[in-house]
Design a protein around this motif. Sequence first.
Motif: not given
Length: 262
Positions: A93-95, A104-108, A236-241
């Motif tokens: 997602m890009m805004i 920017y943010g992925s589905a995670r 975990k999702d936050k760290v990966i992102e």
Amino acid sequence: MQSNLNNCFTEIKRYLEQSIDVCFVGTTCQVAGLKAFLGKEYVNLVTVDLVCHGTPSPKLWDKYLKYQKNKYHSEIVETSFRNKTYGYHSGTMMIKFANGKIYYGSARVDYMLKSFFSEIASRPICYKCPFKTLQRCSDFTIYDCWHASDLVEGLEDDDNGYTNVIVQSVKGEGILKRIASAYDLYPVDTLSAVELDGSMVLNAAKPHQKRVEYYRDLDFDSMPEHIRRFIPVGIKDKVIEKSKSYLYQIGLFNIFKWVFKR
């Protein structure tokens, strides 16, 4: 989000009856709706249906946008649901905001994408979609091809993206022959392509057990509270992102992807 058709069908009919060529691209149900509205076939109409994962409520989208505008203290000037920030295999997602900031943010971690892919936000009809068949009412069916190198021997995936195309009609076959010289086309086995990348060709979104509560309480929670209650973002999702973002900024993301793939 499913596109807002407004008076699109009426305009299309007017163009068709003026012998103007029209190409309509939409979800399968939208193509079926157009065909039902027109009531007959037109030689100057080409239809393309997108393989669909289900469509969330516009109410959710509006709440999400309001949350983002408040968070960044700015109006939104552009959005992209599947921005290829990290390459074709990683939709983001890009805004873009009027104040120059970009999100920017992925589905995670992105609240809208996470709601979408968890299938908690789909419309009820999407859970029993009547259009999940290999044969469609369109001239072409298209969907992402993430396994191009597995389908075509010797083809290297450059991460710029390939698209699966299923020709659904004699008209579509004729059109593809006429435009073939403008594209890199590789004939592949349809069922193999569906097995690798087309799970949503034949399968509807799976009903989520908390879908009713998710929409019932949408008005009463803030967006972060709502996601935390129903589909929480893990540490975990936050760290990966964060790691992806950092590696991308310092120019090491592509190397990381190469190592990880090996």
